[in-house]
Scaffold this motif. Structure first.
Motif, short mmCIF file in Angstrom:
data_model
loop_
_atom_site.label_atom_id
_atom_site.label_comp_id
_atom_site.label_asym_id
_atom_site.label_seq_id
_atom_site.Cartn_x
_atom_site.Cartn_y
_atom_site.Cartn_z
N HIS A 1 9.82 6.88 -10.67
CA HIS A 1 11.19 6.58 -10.91
C HIS A 1 11.83 5.15 -9.81
N GLU A 2 11.00 4.88 -8.83
CA GLU A 2 11.55 3.83 -7.98
C GLU A 2 10.48 2.82 -8.35
N LEU A 3 9.84 2.68 -9.32
CA LEU A 3 9.01 1.53 -9.39
C LEU A 3 9.92 0.08 -9.56
N TYR A 4 11.10 0.49 -10.27
CA TYR A 4 11.95 -0.85 -10.44
C TYR A 4 13.10 -0.75 -9.44
N GLY A 5 13.09 0.11 -8.55
CA GLY A 5 14.10 0.24 -7.53
C GLY A 5 13.77 -0.10 -6.32
N LEU A 6 13.79 0.88 -5.26
CA LEU A 6 13.59 0.59 -4.02
C LEU A 6 11.97 0.01 -3.75
N SER A 7 10.90 0.55 -4.61
CA SER A 7 9.64 -0.20 -4.47
C SER A 7 9.57 -1.52 -4.95
N ASN A 8 10.23 -2.19 -5.96
CA ASN A 8 10.24 -3.48 -6.30
C ASN A 8 11.15 -4.15 -5.09
N LYS B 1 0.94 -1.32 -0.02
CA LYS B 1 0.09 -0.05 -0.07
C LYS B 1 0.81 1.12 0.02
N VAL B 2 2.00 1.28 0.84
CA VAL B 2 2.70 2.68 0.95
C VAL B 2 3.63 2.80 -0.32
N THR B 3 4.04 1.53 -1.00
CA THR B 3 4.63 1.76 -2.38
C THR B 3 4.10 2.26 -3.43
#
Length: 107
Positions: A17-24, A9-11
């Motif tokens: 730009h974080e979709l494939y970085g920290l979020s993933n 939910k928070v991600t």
């Protein structure tokens, strides 16, 4: 699984730009917590302990990533605290369970 849901939910609010970085990465680590418990539950105790330790390690990974997200203002202090409190509880319970299995089975 509650932690994975909270993290997901928070991600959703993270910058694109974080979709494939920290979020993933944080989503994968939070899912890994529950998945490793499930995967190890059908194994002998020695292997189960291995999977429990991987799950515990993933929880520390999520904890670090929550702090990084908070420092980057991707999540607010309340969101971070809610997840951190659940992670602390999970880590205490998991550590106690691992210790009990180790003592009981002398693995």
């Amino acid at each position: 699984m509650d932690i994975a849901l909270d993290v997901h939910k928070v991600t959703l609010e993270f910058p694109k730009h974080e979709l494939y970085g920290l979020s993933n990465q944080i989503n994968r680590a939070s899912v890994s917590m529950a998945s490793n418990i499930a995967e190890g539950s059908n194994r002998g105790n020695r292997y189960f302990l291995h999977y429990l330790n991987i799950s515990l390690g993933s929880s520390f990974e999520v904890q670090t990533q929550i702090l990084i997200a908070q420092q980057n203002n991707y999540i607010d202090n309340n969101q971070a605290k809610t997840i951190e409190d659940k992670l602390d509880e999970f880590q205490k319970m998991m550590t106690g369970f691992i210790n009990k299995l180790e003592k009981t089975n002398q693995v």
